[in-house]
Design an enzyme around this catalytic site. Structure first.
Site, PDB file in Angstrom:
ATOM      1  N   GLY A   1      49.515  14.244  47.186  1.00  0.00           N
ATOM      2  CA  GLY A   1      48.336  14.877  47.074  1.00  0.00           C
ATOM      3  C   GLY A   1      48.955  16.378  47.217  1.00  0.00           C
ATOM      4  O   GLY A   1      49.951  16.867  47.781  1.00  0.00           O
TER       5      GLY A   1
ATOM      6  N   HIS B   1      42.803  22.208  52.320  1.00  0.00           N
ATOM      7  CA  HIS B   1      43.682  23.075  51.876  1.00  0.00           C
ATOM      8  C   HIS B   1      42.893  24.299  51.213  1.00  0.00           C
ATOM      9  O   HIS B   1      43.099  25.520  51.406  1.00  0.00           O
ATOM     10  CB  HIS B   1      44.676  22.672  50.973  1.00  0.00           C
ATOM     11  CG  HIS B   1      45.952  22.416  51.707  1.00  0.00           C
ATOM     12  ND1 HIS B   1      46.835  23.139  52.448  1.00  0.00           N
ATOM     13  CD2 HIS B   1      46.681  20.950  51.582  1.00  0.00           C
ATOM     14  CE1 HIS B   1      47.749  22.376  53.038  1.00  0.00           C
ATOM     15  NE2 HIS B   1      47.600  21.250  52.444  1.00  0.00           N
TER      16      HIS B   1
ATOM     17  N   GLN C   1      48.672  25.500  47.575  1.00  0.00           N
ATOM     18  CA  GLN C   1      49.943  25.267  47.904  1.00  0.00           C
ATOM     19  C   GLN C   1      50.947  25.679  46.706  1.00  0.00           C
ATOM     20  O   GLN C   1      52.188  25.730  47.073  1.00  0.00           O
ATOM     21  CB  GLN C   1      50.113  23.778  47.955  1.00  0.00           C
ATOM     22  CG  GLN C   1      49.598  23.144  49.276  1.00  0.00           C
ATOM     23  CD  GLN C   1      49.627  21.922  49.753  1.00  0.00           C
ATOM     24  OE1 GLN C   1      48.961  20.906  48.978  1.00  0.00           O
ATOM     25  NE2 GLN C   1      50.751  21.309  50.383  1.00  0.00           N
TER      26      GLN C   1
ATOM     27  N   CYS D   1      52.839  17.530  55.265  1.00  0.00           N
ATOM     28  CA  CYS D   1      52.259  18.543  54.175  1.00  0.00           C
ATOM     29  C   CYS D   1      53.397  18.869  53.533  1.00  0.00           C
ATOM     30  O   CYS D   1      54.260  19.221  54.247  1.00  0.00           O
ATOM     31  CB  CYS D   1      51.528  19.406  55.053  1.00  0.00           C
ATOM     32  SG  CYS D   1      50.754  20.492  53.913  1.00  0.00           S
ATOM     33  N   LEU D   2      53.633  19.093  52.070  1.00  0.00           N
ATOM     34  CA  LEU D   2      54.438  19.485  51.397  1.00  0.00           C
ATOM     35  C   LEU D   2      54.724  21.074  51.860  1.00  0.00           C
ATOM     36  O   LEU D   2      55.839  21.601  51.690  1.00  0.00           O
ATOM     37  CB  LEU D   2      54.356  19.498  50.060  1.00  0.00           C
ATOM     38  CG  LEU D   2      54.116  18.263  49.422  1.00  0.00           C
ATOM     39  CD1 LEU D   2      53.849  18.085  47.933  1.00  0.00           C
ATOM     40  CD2 LEU D   2      55.350  17.506  49.803  1.00  0.00           C
TER      41      LEU D   2
ATOM     42  N   HIS E   1      42.377  15.863  53.342  1.00  0.00           N
ATOM     43  CA  HIS E   1      43.492  16.897  53.613  1.00  0.00           C
ATOM     44  C   HIS E   1      43.781  17.850  52.937  1.00  0.00           C
ATOM     45  O   HIS E   1      43.731  19.154  53.081  1.00  0.00           O
ATOM     46  CB  HIS E   1      44.944  15.993  53.630  1.00  0.00           C
ATOM     47  CG  HIS E   1      46.135  16.718  54.027  1.00  0.00           C
ATOM     48  ND1 HIS E   1      47.028  16.538  55.058  1.00  0.00           N
ATOM     49  CD2 HIS E   1      46.787  17.226  53.085  1.00  0.00           C
ATOM     50  CE1 HIS E   1      47.944  17.256  54.860  1.00  0.00           C
ATOM     51  NE2 HIS E   1      47.755  18.090  53.851  1.00  0.00           N
ATOM     52  N   GLU E   2      43.607  17.463  51.419  1.00  0.00           N
ATOM     53  CA  GLU E   2      43.853  18.425  50.347  1.00  0.00           C
ATOM     54  C   GLU E   2      42.596  19.182  50.450  1.00  0.00           C
ATOM     55  O   GLU E   2      42.427  20.623  49.906  1.00  0.00           O
ATOM     56  CB  GLU E   2      43.766  17.818  48.957  1.00  0.00           C
ATOM     57  CG  GLU E   2      45.217  16.884  48.768  1.00  0.00           C
ATOM     58  CD  GLU E   2      46.330  17.746  49.400  1.00  0.00           C
ATOM     59  OE1 GLU E   2      46.660  18.915  49.207  1.00  0.00           O
ATOM     60  OE2 GLU E   2      47.231  16.838  49.686  1.00  0.00           O
TER      61      GLU E   2
END
Length: 147
Positions: free
Chosen positions: A38, A127, A43, A81-82, A123-124
């Site tokens: 994701g 963000h 991000q 997380c990226l 999660h996304e």
């Protein structure tokens, strides 16, 4: 990918145009390169309400998403997380969600999801609201991980 962008509540997308579609394509390229499941627009430095997912080889695009229902049942899964490389921990979230959103063609959709897809959606979506997964951890655990 600055901290400010990750801690800002994102603005709604007002028009789905070629620029938005190009951004979505770039986001899928970035996510694939980083082996993610994701990715949210903040991000990649864009504070707009878009996130994408790739779960079980199925691509998903969520524009102006709203989680409208969550299950009372919860589950614990490890998250990473990226934007916070090499940090992983277990997070408790609702096991299932119902979400409304626009797809890449501007069509209004409603979807129910559970398992990994529900996890990625939550999660996304966080963000888009300036929340990172580490914010959902016990404060002492968060401090330990951030060091």
């Amino acid at each position: 990918m600055g901290e400010d962008c990750l801690r800002t509540v994102s603005e709604p997308v007002t028009a789905i145009d070629d620029d938005i579609r190009a951004l979505i394509g770039e986001m899928f390229d970035t996510m694939k390169k980083e082996n993610g499941v994701g990715l949210a627009a903040p991000q990649v430095g864009k504070n707009i309400r878009i996130f994408i997912a790739l779960v079980h080889n199925q691509k998903y695009v969520f524009i102006n998403p709203q989680i409208i229902e969550t299950s009372q049942e919860t589950c614990v899964m490890e998250e990473g997380c990226l934007s916070i490389p090499k940090i992983y921990d277990y997070v408790t979230r609702p096991a299932a969600v119902k979400i409304q959103f626009l797809d890449a063609d501007g069509k209004r959709c409603t979807m129910e999801a559970d398992g990994l897809l529900a996890r990625v959606i939550q999660h996304e979506n966080d963000h888009l609201n300036g929340v990172l997964f580490i914010d959902r951890l016990d404060p002492e655990k968060k401090e330990e991980l951030v060091k």
